[in-house]
Design an enzyme around this catalytic site. Structure first.
Site, PDB file in Angstrom:
ATOM      1  CG  ASP A   1     -41.836 -30.676  14.228  1.00  0.00           C
ATOM      2  OD1 ASP A   1     -40.994 -30.720  15.157  1.00  0.00           O
ATOM      3  OD2 ASP A   1     -41.558 -30.276  13.086  1.00  0.00           O
TER       4      ASP A   1
ATOM      5  CG  ASP B   1     -37.960 -28.197  13.308  1.00  0.00           C
ATOM      6  OD1 ASP B   1     -39.077 -28.730  13.400  1.00  0.00           O
ATOM      7  OD2 ASP B   1     -37.423 -27.913  12.212  1.00  0.00           O
ATOM      8  NE  ARG B   2     -43.297 -26.988  11.653  1.00  0.00           N
ATOM      9  CZ  ARG B   2     -44.223 -26.596  10.784  1.00  0.00           C
ATOM     10  NH1 ARG B   2     -45.492 -26.591  11.136  1.00  0.00           N
ATOM     11  NH2 ARG B   2     -43.888 -26.219   9.570  1.00  0.00           N
TER      12      ARG B   2
ATOM     13  CG  ASP C   1     -37.944 -31.849  12.054  1.00  0.00           C
ATOM     14  OD1 ASP C   1     -39.114 -31.521  12.341  1.00  0.00           O
ATOM     15  OD2 ASP C   1     -37.167 -31.098  11.443  1.00  0.00           O
TER      16      ASP C   1
ATOM     17  CB  SER D   1     -40.987 -30.933   9.105  1.00  0.00           C
ATOM     18  OG  SER D   1     -41.332 -30.119  10.174  1.00  0.00           O
ATOM     19  CG  HIS D   2     -45.312 -30.077   9.619  1.00  0.00           C
ATOM     20  ND1 HIS D   2     -44.162 -29.490   9.153  1.00  0.00           N
ATOM     21  CD2 HIS D   2     -46.292 -29.715   8.787  1.00  0.00           C
ATOM     22  CE1 HIS D   2     -44.445 -28.784   8.081  1.00  0.00           C
ATOM     23  NE2 HIS D   2     -45.730 -28.906   7.824  1.00  0.00           N
TER      24      HIS D   2
ATOM     25  CE  LYS E   1     -39.638 -24.955  12.570  1.00  0.00           C
ATOM     26  NZ  LYS E   1     -39.159 -24.953  11.206  1.00  0.00           N
TER      27      LYS E   1
ATOM     28  CD  GLU F   1     -46.868 -18.851  10.253  1.00  0.00           C
ATOM     29  OE1 GLU F   1     -47.780 -19.592  10.638  1.00  0.00           O
ATOM     30  OE2 GLU F   1     -46.052 -19.168   9.377  1.00  0.00           O
TER      31      GLU F   1
HETATM   32  C1  G16 Z   1     -40.346 -25.148   7.682  1.00  0.00           C
HETATM   33  C2  G16 Z   1     -39.409 -23.980   7.786  1.00  0.00           C
HETATM   34  C3  G16 Z   1     -40.078 -22.853   8.504  1.00  0.00           C
HETATM   35  C4  G16 Z   1     -41.397 -22.508   7.855  1.00  0.00           C
HETATM   36  C5  G16 Z   1     -42.263 -23.739   7.775  1.00  0.00           C
HETATM   37  C6  G16 Z   1     -43.544 -23.508   6.991  1.00  0.00           C
HETATM   38  O1  G16 Z   1     -40.566 -25.682   8.935  1.00  0.00           O
HETATM   39  O2  G16 Z   1     -38.229 -24.308   8.459  1.00  0.00           O
HETATM   40  O3  G16 Z   1     -39.208 -21.775   8.490  1.00  0.00           O
HETATM   41  O4  G16 Z   1     -42.047 -21.508   8.558  1.00  0.00           O
HETATM   42  O5  G16 Z   1     -41.574 -24.762   7.118  1.00  0.00           O
HETATM   43  O6  G16 Z   1     -43.215 -23.214   5.684  1.00  0.00           O
HETATM   44  P1  G16 Z   1     -44.315 -23.128   4.561  1.00  0.00           P
HETATM   45  O7  G16 Z   1     -45.282 -22.069   5.027  1.00  0.00           O
HETATM   46  O8  G16 Z   1     -43.561 -22.750   3.330  1.00  0.00           O
HETATM   47  O9  G16 Z   1     -44.991 -24.471   4.474  1.00  0.00           O
HETATM   48  P2  G16 Z   1     -40.528 -27.245   9.169  1.00  0.00           P
HETATM   49  O10 G16 Z   1     -40.840 -27.425  10.617  1.00  0.00           O
HETATM   50  O11 G16 Z   1     -41.599 -27.799   8.246  1.00  0.00           O
HETATM   51  O12 G16 Z   1     -39.167 -27.667   8.771  1.00  0.00           O
END
Ligand code: G16
Length: 544
Positions: A278, A282-283, A280, A113-114, A377, A365
């Site tokens: 981000d 999705d954000r 991938d 992801s990010h 997302k 958030e």
């Molecule tokens: C993932 C999850 C999200 C979550 C985020 C942050 O996003 O899919 O549902 O809100 O991580 O999670 P944490 O607070 O546990 O770090 P992504 O975009 O990283 O795949």
């Protein structure tokens, strides 16, 4: 097809976090590490012989070799078809869409992801089920359990696949289809939004825009959709070329990491609309000329205006937000008399609600918003939603936000992250917080009187499953909240997230700076958790 059984030894750290297994690339490169996890996934699934698996990733370092490894394991385990994005690329929402569109058995998405990418940075893998969404906890728990005792994996003796050539191939009974990663997704977007209106608004110069792809997966998607299909100028998309190390940056769409975008949006020549996505895809981060829209506000504004978007013109069945997301969307749901669900952090918790038709829109958030069009997302979807809104309302972003606050009040919100905290210290903080919970209700701190203090536990209203210990909540009489959670996506030490929220009904106070407005809550949070005292730090690493 010749299949080999390779002896392996289990690793004890393959427990998926908030969104799949995320580790340093070097961890994934250990002998059998990736293979073990993929085989553990397949060992935990049933009845997929001859069925289809979707495969793709965000293009970060290790994406291509990992895909070649997975192709061989999937073939040996009996999948009948693999649908793979050209170049091994698929954004997370596009992968979700491909799973759904092709009635695939599931999919493997390779992304952290990010998190940053490169030989010394992060890699990740997650399994998505047949509805296109991230595997629910009962699956991820099973994958982890299996990984603890695995002693062999299967792999097919086939040559590497040419990932760059679109088309369908037969290899010893296995069908491999390499698809354009953007085409199906772009078509889906066209079915949701008013592309004609968008073309007019962009073509006439009413909407000027800037999209930061952060050298990650959304570059090709944004170029095709925003530039080729909607007529935005080519320089509207910056950092458009996906790079294995994201150009050395964090592909994390916030004001700190999307620096160029942030500077240009707060400049005298700022375009009407600015956004970033981000690693991938999705954000999303939404900004307008001289304004940043918090993800919680963005969700609420989308919910309040969804009827203006063609796909949601009939209204929303319901909405959902993760627990730490502000209560702004709850106010919209209450006004429109639709259900609002509060789930733990993690997109996987929205899947059942979406499948059961209980909600249409959901968000978090953490810069995530989405709808029932996929089961992830979706960054570019959110961008198009906002563009469609601006075009329909003929208002700049700042006016849309201020009008919303006037109507519903403002939930002033921010999140403080303390990253790479030593595990022992982080666990000590959580223990310290938990020990205070029973004594807090009824106590008053300045203008804040504690109404409840607990650990969030969620019972899924569709399948009855219960997820406990999903974050510590301290709620006050006036609706304000402080929430503490340890992140489930970091790869170094622990990340403590502190979420702060206060409602302001008075429109004359809506323009306050969030840090100032939340100052008392911020110092109360320190009083409760002692992060600064216990770590010697003076400020959070990231404020969003
Ligand atoms: C993932 C999850 C999200 C979550 C985020 C942050 O996003 O899919 O549902 O809100 O991580 O999670 P944490 O607070 O546990 O770090 P992504 O975009 O990283 O795949």
């Amino acid at each position: 097809m010749q299949i080999e059984i390779i002896t392996t030894h289990p690793y004890n750290d393959q427990s998926p976090g908030t969104s799949g297994l995320r580790k340093k690339v070097k961890v994934f490169q250990q002998t059998g590490y990736l293979e073990n996890f993929v085989q553990s996934i397949f060992d935990s699934l049933h009845n997929f012989t001859g069925k289809t698996l979707v495969l793709g990733g965000d293009g970060r370092y290790f994406n291509r070799p990992a895909i070649q490894t997975i192709i061989k394991i999937a073939a040996a385990n009996g999948f009948g078809e693999l649908i793979i994005g050209q170049g091994g690329l698929l954004s997370t929402p596009a992968a979700s869409h491909l799973i759904r569109k092709n009635n695939a058995f599931g999919g493997l998405i390779l992304s952290a992801s990010h998190n940053p990418g490169g030989p010394d940075e992060d890699f990740g893998i997650k399994y998505n089920v047949g509805n296109g969404g991230p595997a629910p906890e009962k699956y991820t728990n099973a994958f982890f359990q299996r990984s603890l005792s695995i002693d062999s994996y299967k792999t097919a003796r086939i040559d590497d696949i040419d990932l760059d050539c679109i088309g369908a191939y037969q290899i010893d009974g296995l069908k491999v289809t390499i698809v354009d990663p953007v085409a199906d997704y772009a078509e889906l977007m066209q079915s949701i939004f008013d592309f004609n209106l968008l073309k007019q608004s962009i073509g006439s110069g009413y909407i000027t825009l800037l999209f930061d792809a952060m050298h990650a997966i959304t570059g090709p998607y944004a170029k095709r959709i925003l530039v080729d299909m909607l007529g935005a100028t080519p320089d509207s998309v910056i950092n458009a070329e996906p790079l294995e190390d994201f150009g050395g940056h964090h592909p994390d769409p916030n004001l700190a990491h999307a620096k160029e975008l942030a500077e240009r949006m707060f400049n005298s020549k700022a375009p009407v609309f600015g956004a970033a996505s981000d690693g991938d895809g999705d954000r999303n981060m939404i900004t307008g000329s001289h304004i940043f829209v918090t993800p919680s506000d963005s969700l609420a504004i989308m919910a309040a205006n969804a009827h203006l978007i063609p796909a949601y013109a009939q209204g929303l069945r319901g909405v959902a937000r993760s627990m730490p997301t502000s209560q702004a969307v709850d106010r919209v749901a209450a006004r429109y008399n639709i259900p609002c669900y509060e789930t733990p952090t993690g997109w996987k918790f929205f899947g059942n609600l979406l499948d059961a038709g209980k909600i249409t829109l959901c968000g978090e958030e953490s810069f995530g918003t989405g709808s029932d069009h996929v089961r992830e997302k979706d960054g570019l979807w959110a961008v198009l939603f906002w563009l469609n809104l601006i075009a329909r309302k003929r208002q700049p972003v700042a006016d849309i936000v201020h009008e919303h606050w006037q109507k519903f009040g403002r939930d002033i919100y921010c999140r403080h992250d303390y990253e790479a905290v030593e595990m022992d210290i982080a666990n000590g903080i959580v223990e310290h917080l938990v020990n205070q919970l029973s004594a807090l209700p009824g106590q008053t701190f300045g203008e804040y009187k504690v109404k409840y203090a607990d650990e969030f536990s969620y019972e899924d209203s569709v399948d009855g499953s219960v997820s406990s210990k999903q974050g510590i909540r301290i709620g006050f009489d006036n609706g304000s909240r402080i929430i503490f959670r340890l992140s489930g996506t970091g790869t170094v030490g622990a990340t403590l997230r502190i979420y702060l929220e206060r409602f302001e009904a008075d429109a004359s106070k809506h323009d306050q700076d969030a840090q100032t407005a939340l100052a008392e809550l911020i110092s109360l949070a320190e009083q409760f958790c002692e992060i600064k005292k216990r770590t010697g730090r003076t400020a959070p690493d990231v404020v969003t």
